[in-house]
Structure formats: structure tokens, C-alpha cells
Design a protein around this motif. Structure first.
Motif, PDB file in Angstrom:
ATOM      1  N   VAL A  28       7.291  -0.224 -10.592  1.00 36.67           N
ATOM      2  CA  VAL A  28       7.197  -0.297  -9.129  1.00 36.67           C
ATOM      3  C   VAL A  28       5.918  -1.005  -8.695  1.00 36.67           C
ATOM      4  N   VAL A  29       4.776  -0.602  -9.229  1.00 35.31           N
ATOM      5  CA  VAL A  29       3.508  -1.156  -8.762  1.00 35.31           C
ATOM      6  C   VAL A  29       3.370  -2.632  -9.131  1.00 35.31           C
ATOM      7  N   PHE A  30       3.749  -3.004 -10.335  1.00 36.43           N
ATOM      8  CA  PHE A  30       3.660  -4.412 -10.708  1.00 36.43           C
ATOM      9  C   PHE A  30       4.614  -5.266  -9.874  1.00 36.43           C
ATOM     10  N   SER A  31       5.696  -4.688  -9.401  1.00 34.31           N
ATOM     11  CA  SER A  31       6.641  -5.435  -8.576  1.00 34.31           C
ATOM     12  C   SER A  31       6.075  -5.734  -7.193  1.00 34.31           C
ATOM     13  N   ILE A  32       5.252  -4.827  -6.665  1.00 37.18           N
ATOM     14  CA  ILE A  32       4.753  -5.019  -5.291  1.00 37.18           C
ATOM     15  C   ILE A  32       3.338  -5.594  -5.241  1.00 37.18           C
ATOM     16  N   LEU A  33       2.717  -5.838  -6.386  1.00 37.52           N
ATOM     17  CA  LEU A  33       1.349  -6.374  -6.381  1.00 37.52           C
ATOM     18  C   LEU A  33       1.193  -7.659  -5.567  1.00 37.52           C
TER      19      LEU A  33
ATOM     20  N   ALA B  77       0.830  -1.204   0.000  1.00 39.59           N
ATOM     21  CA  ALA B  77       0.000   0.000   0.000  1.00 39.59           C
ATOM     22  C   ALA B  77       0.865   1.254   0.000  1.00 39.59           C
ATOM     23  N   PHE B  78       1.969   1.212   0.730  1.00 39.64           N
ATOM     24  CA  PHE B  78       2.906   2.344   0.801  1.00 39.64           C
ATOM     25  C   PHE B  78       3.416   2.715  -0.587  1.00 39.64           C
ATOM     26  N   MET B  79       3.842   1.720  -1.363  1.00 40.94           N
ATOM     27  CA  MET B  79       4.432   2.001  -2.674  1.00 40.94           C
ATOM     28  C   MET B  79       3.383   2.487  -3.676  1.00 40.94           C
ATOM     29  N   ILE B  80       2.150   2.013  -3.543  1.00 46.96           N
ATOM     30  CA  ILE B  80       1.080   2.512  -4.413  1.00 46.96           C
ATOM     31  C   ILE B  80       0.798   3.980  -4.108  1.00 46.96           C
ATOM     32  N   GLN B  81       0.781   4.336  -2.819  1.00 40.13           N
ATOM     33  CA  GLN B  81       0.633   5.732  -2.433  1.00 40.13           C
ATOM     34  C   GLN B  81       1.816   6.562  -2.937  1.00 40.13           C
ATOM     35  N   PHE B  82       3.015   6.002  -2.855  1.00 40.09           N
ATOM     36  CA  PHE B  82       4.228   6.679  -3.324  1.00 40.09           C
ATOM     37  C   PHE B  82       4.070   7.127  -4.765  1.00 40.09           C
ATOM     38  N   CYS B  83       3.582   6.224  -5.605  1.00 43.87           N
ATOM     39  CA  CYS B  83       3.467   6.532  -7.034  1.00 43.87           C
ATOM     40  C   CYS B  83       2.279   7.437  -7.336  1.00 43.87           C
ATOM     41  N   GLY B  84       1.128   7.165  -6.731  1.00 45.61           N
ATOM     42  CA  GLY B  84      -0.094   7.892  -7.058  1.00 45.61           C
ATOM     43  C   GLY B  84      -0.134   9.284  -6.460  1.00 45.61           C
TER      44      GLY B  84
ATOM     45  N   ALA C 246      -4.955   6.556 -11.167  1.00 48.37           N
ATOM     46  CA  ALA C 246      -4.353   6.553  -9.836  1.00 48.37           C
ATOM     47  C   ALA C 246      -5.382   6.199  -8.777  1.00 48.37           C
ATOM     48  N   GLY C 247      -6.612   6.697  -8.933  1.00 46.38           N
ATOM     49  CA  GLY C 247      -7.662   6.378  -7.971  1.00 46.38           C
ATOM     50  C   GLY C 247      -7.999   4.900  -7.943  1.00 46.38           C
ATOM     51  N   MET C 248      -8.011   4.277  -9.109  1.00 48.09           N
ATOM     52  CA  MET C 248      -8.277   2.838  -9.169  1.00 48.09           C
ATOM     53  C   MET C 248      -7.198   2.040  -8.440  1.00 48.09           C
ATOM     54  N   ALA C 249      -5.995   2.573  -8.362  1.00 49.40           N
ATOM     55  CA  ALA C 249      -4.919   1.889  -7.648  1.00 49.40           C
ATOM     56  C   ALA C 249      -4.889   2.249  -6.167  1.00 49.40           C
ATOM     57  N   ILE C 250      -5.085   3.524  -5.869  1.00 46.32           N
ATOM     58  CA  ILE C 250      -4.913   4.014  -4.498  1.00 46.32           C
ATOM     59  C   ILE C 250      -6.028   3.557  -3.568  1.00 46.32           C
TER      60      ILE C 250
ATOM     61  N   PRO D  39      -6.255  -6.982  -9.948  1.00 49.33           N
ATOM     62  CA  PRO D  39      -6.528  -6.542 -11.325  1.00 49.33           C
ATOM     63  C   PRO D  39      -6.976  -5.090 -11.420  1.00 49.33           C
ATOM     64  N   VAL D  40      -7.764  -4.627 -10.442  1.00 52.71           N
ATOM     65  CA  VAL D  40      -8.204  -3.228 -10.453  1.00 52.71           C
ATOM     66  C   VAL D  40      -7.002  -2.303 -10.270  1.00 52.71           C
ATOM     67  N   ILE D  41      -6.116  -2.645  -9.328  1.00 56.97           N
ATOM     68  CA  ILE D  41      -4.929  -1.820  -9.091  1.00 56.97           C
ATOM     69  C   ILE D  41      -4.031  -1.795 -10.329  1.00 56.97           C
ATOM     70  N   ALA D  42      -3.793  -2.958 -10.930  1.00 53.32           N
ATOM     71  CA  ALA D  42      -2.919  -3.044 -12.096  1.00 53.32           C
ATOM     72  C   ALA D  42      -3.480  -2.238 -13.265  1.00 53.32           C
ATOM     73  N   THR D  43      -4.785  -2.363 -13.505  1.00 56.53           N
ATOM     74  CA  THR D  43      -5.413  -1.601 -14.578  1.00 56.53           C
ATOM     75  C   THR D  43      -5.303  -0.105 -14.327  1.00 56.53           C
ATOM     76  N   GLY D  44      -5.511   0.285 -13.083  1.00 56.67           N
ATOM     77  CA  GLY D  44      -5.444   1.694 -12.736  1.00 56.67           C
ATOM     78  C   GLY D  44      -4.075   2.303 -12.991  1.00 56.67           C
ATOM     79  N   ILE D  45      -3.020   1.584 -12.598  1.00 62.03           N
ATOM     80  CA  ILE D  45      -1.689   2.173 -12.759  1.00 62.03           C
ATOM     81  C   ILE D  45      -1.303   2.245 -14.231  1.00 62.03           C
ATOM     82  N   VAL D  46      -1.782   1.323 -15.056  1.00 63.59           N
ATOM     83  CA  VAL D  46      -1.526   1.395 -16.495  1.00 63.59           C
ATOM     84  C   VAL D  46      -2.249   2.605 -17.093  1.00 63.59           C
ATOM     85  N   ILE D  47      -3.489   2.839 -16.683  1.00 64.11           N
ATOM     86  CA  ILE D  47      -4.243   3.994 -17.187  1.00 64.11           C
ATOM     87  C   ILE D  47      -3.544   5.290 -16.801  1.00 64.11           C
TER      88      ILE D  47
END
Length: 447
Positions: free
Chosen positions: A242-247, A77-84, A178-182, A141-149
């Protein structure tokens, strides 16, 4: 507030649950639904940290490991927040470059600022749909799709030539993704912690502050060396990697509910505490990001250079990140409601005490430190207090709907402040008053 208990008879009458390991003890987010179909939990091993890729909880009493694999969940969760959110915090660096280098001819500070606030606001557009998206597709899948968008939004933004195109790319497209991931990531750590919930949530959302501290100077450096176009592209590539690495770290503790449950759980608004928190989220965000976004242009006005603006944003973000962890610990000890309302009040007060007088570098540093300490409380404690108000069993639906209220302030706050600056002939005085006033009344609100 404990909303997680129920008798065995009530539980048997309302819900049919697949056989789970004794360590799991799931909760249910659909307490009004008489019958729920769910998948067999083939891989659910809560004690060992393995679980289903879903965010929906069931209603039986639930145990909380308060550690173990939960710390890896916090890291994810930390790394997703880091990116978004971290990239959102660095928007002021791009705003200063777009304005002062006249990247979009004819567009001034107010017009440019809309791109950043659209990006910050649109993070929360998908909030009401989060529970349904997770139920249909699963959390990862929702997080991964979000970060790609969101990454696509940044790449496309590197090619645009009109300011309205910037609104749609670095603004809307990045924010939606970003919202779909965060938002899904925010609800996962609370499934693993009880006594340490404030600490875990504080560490999770500290990722946005650390992200801002790291990405603001990095973006300033990249813009100066390779141009803003390649800076955006590099950020996009980095976020995906980063996000795909921590999924794999994003694991929930209960099996998914594939059917049943409303698209929007409007019954939440019958809860006075939930409604109060929703309104708080609407109002406090009108001022929350305004100092972060305006500081890079503000300091240039008073004779400081562009690097100083990016450095101040970095200092704010770093202090903000540390404060989220500290306030999380304080909330576990002194009361999550008390700490939340007090720090939002002090954050607003710091605008009056320090930002109004920040004409020098020293006073600007004092302001970003004090504001950073208190500003972090809103972000870190909002999901924790939500769990107290609605109960963990309804948190999956509640978090998305609560954060949807943040859309209005995040999207409109900085443009309003920028318009005030323009209407005041370039003076920031009344814009600072606006940013400081909106968070302060929350101290007197009771849930």
C-alpha cells in the motif's frame, strides 16, 4: 497568526534562493540561518502538482493552491496513517488474544500491554530527528525506509516466544518504522492548503481511524482463521504494498535544503504557544489510547465475546475517522484552538459519563461513539494548530519535536491503567477515572 511575511530587503540580506517559478513562492524553516545552500529546483512545478521530494520550506510569501494535486497529497498521507496508526488502533485485538490464550506463559495483562504502548510511544521517538532526516535523505526515502522497518518488526514478531521479544518487535521496531513514515506525511498536506487546512488535515489523519475500523475486525478474523503469526505477516506485506503504491502522491512544493540548520531547533521552546502545545501533547496522550486498548478485555469481563471487543474498536475507529474530517471543517469555521481544546475536554468527560456505566453492549456502543467523536480532534487538529502557533515556515522542525512529547503518554498511559486494574482486583473503575481525567484540564489552557 501570520508569521510568513517579510520585506524584500530582509529576505535578500538573510537568504540566497534559487530562481523559482512564480507559483512556488517558498518559505524557509531556518529563519535564524544567515546563509543556506540549496539545490536547483529542476522539477519544481507547484501549479501542476510536481515538486521536490523534500519537506523543508523557505521564507518568501507562499501561495496555497487549496486543492488540485494537493488532494492526492492528502490521499497519500491518509493511506500512510491507515497503515501506521490504524494498526496501532487494532493492538487491543492482539492483546486480548495474547492474554486469554496464554501465548506468553506467565505474562498477564499489564506485561502484555507494554508491547502495544511501546509500539504507540516509539512512533514519536524519531520526532526530533525528522527535519534532519528529511534534509539529508528526502521525504519519500524516509517514508519508504520506515514502512519497511515496521513491516520487518511485524514479521519478526510472528516468530517470537518471549514477551520481551514482543516488546522489541511488535513494539519498538514497528513503532520506530511507523513513526518514520507517519510524521513526515503529517507535515506535507499543510503546504498545499490554507483556507481548507483544517479539512485537509482532518482527511489526512482520518486514515488512522479508517485503518482502525478496517484492521481491527480484519485482524480478529485472520487470527481466528490462520493464527496470529500469519495475521502479522499478512499485515506486513499489505503495508509495504500500500505505502509503496501511494509514495508518488507525497510531493512537497519547495526545493530541498541540503545543508544548514540545527539538528534540534531548541529555539522553538522560547515560544510560549509551542511549549504549551508540547505539554498538552505529553498529558493528553496518557488517556487517549487507553480506552481503545482496554476495551477488548473490558467487554469480555462483562460477558461479551471477543468479536464484540474487536467490533467496538472498529466502531470507535470509524466514528473517530469521520469526526476528524468534521472537526477539521468546524475548526476552519469556528477557530482551530477552540475546537481542539473543547473536544479533548469532552473526550475525557465521556469516560466519566458513559464508560463508567458501560456494563452492557448498548452503553458500550454509546461510549465508543461519543468518545470517538471527540477523541479524533486531538490528532486531526494538533498539526493544524501547530502551523498557527509556529508558522508554516518552521513546521517541518516543529511537528517532529511536538509529536516527540506524545511518546510519554502513549508509552506509559495504558500500562499505568492496566496496573490500576490489577491493583484494583480486576475492577476497571479507577483506570477509567484516570483515562478521563488527564485530557480535561486542556480546556482552560490558553496559547
Amino acid at each position: 497568526m501570520n508569521r510568513n511575511t517579510t520585506t524584500n530587503s530582509d529576505f535578500d540580506e538573510k537568504i540566497s534562493v534559487a530562481t523559482l517559478s512564480p507559483e512556488t513562492n517558498p518559505l524557509d524553516s531556518t529563519e535564524n540561518s544567515p546563509k543556506i545552500e540549496r539545490n536547483e529546483p529542476k522539477d519544481l512545478e507547484a501549479g501542476g502538482g510536481k515538486g521536490q521530494d523534500d519537506d523543508v520550506l523557505t521564507k518568501a510569501p507562499m501561495t496555497f493552491p487549496d486543492g488540485g494535486f494537493g488532494w492526492l497529497v492528502v490521499l497519500g498521507a491518509f493511506m500512510i496513517q491507515f497503515c501506521g496508526f490504524g494498526f496501532n488502533f487494532s493492538w487491543g485485538v492482539y492483546q486480548e488474544h495474547y492474554v486469554n490464550e496464554n501465548i506468553f506463559p506467565g505474562a498477564g495483562l499489564t506485561e502484555i500491554s507494554w508491547a502495544g504502548t511501546i509500539g504507540a510511544g516509539s512512533v514519536f521517538i524519531t520526532g526530533p530527528f525528522q527535519s534532519s532526516m528529511i534534509r539529508w535523505f528526502g521525504t519519500r526515502p524516509v517514508i519508504a525506509t520506515g514502512i519497511v522497518i515496521s513491516a520487518c518488526g511485524l514479521v519478526i514478531a510472528s516468530f517470537v516466544t518471549k514477551v520481551w521479544q514482543l516488546y522489541l518487535t511488535q513494539g519498538l521496531l514497528f513503532g520506530l518504522g511507523a513513526g518514520m513514515a507517519i510524521l513526515p506525511a503529517l507535515a506535507v498536506p499543510v503546504q498545499w492548503f490554507d483556507k481548507k487546512r483544517g479539512l485537509a488535515s482532518g482527511i489526512s489523519v482520518a486514515g488512522s481511524g479508517i485503518g482502525g475500523a478496517a484492521l481491527a475486525p480484519l485482524n480478529r478474523y485472520l487470527i481466528s482463521r490462520v493464527g496470529y503469526e500469519w495475521a502479522l505477516r499478512i499485515m506486513a506485506i499489505m503495508f509495504i504494498v500500500v505505502v509503496f503504491s501511494i509514495l508518488p502522491c507525497i510531493r512537497t512544493r519547495v526545493p530541498p535544503i541540503k545543508k544548514g540548520g540545527p539538528l534540534f531547533d531548541f529555539s522553538l521552546y522560547k515560544d510560549r504557544g509551542f511549549t504549551t502545545m508540547y505539554l498538552m501533547g505529553v498529558l493528553v496522550t496518557f488517556g487517549y489510547l487507553t480506552p481503545v486498548y482496554l476495551l477488548p478485555t473490558y467487554v469480555v469481563k462483562y460477558g461479551m465475546d471477543k468479536t464484540t471487543g474487536a467490533t467496538l474498536v472498529g466502531i470507535f475507529s470509524g466514528v473517530n475517522a469521520a469526526s476528524r474530517i468534521i472537526l477539521g471543517i468546524a475548526a476552519d469555521r469556528y477557530g482551530r484552538f477552540n475546537v481542539l481544546f473543547t473536544c479533548t475536554f469532552l473526550g475525557g468527560l465521556s469516560c466519566f459519563m458513559f464508560w463508567l456505566n458501560a456494563k452492557t453492549l448498548a452503553m458500550s456502543v454509546v461510549f465508543v461513539i461519543f468518545y470517538g467523536i471527540n477523541g479524533g480532534g486531538f490528532v486531526s487538529l494538533f498539526p493544524v494548530v501547530a502551523a498557527e502557533v509556529v508558522g508554516v515556515e518552521r513546521l517541518a522542525a516543529a511537528v517532529g519535536m511536538l509529536y516527540s512529547g506524545n511518546l510519554f503518554g502513549n508509552m506509559l498511559g495504558t500500562p499505568i491503567a492496566s496496573a490500576i486494574v490489577s491493583a484494583s482486583g480486576g475492577s476497571y473503575h479507577w483506570a477509567i477515572v484516570f483515562a478521563g481525567a488527564v485530557p480535561m484540564p486542556r480546556l482552560f489552557v490558553k496559547i
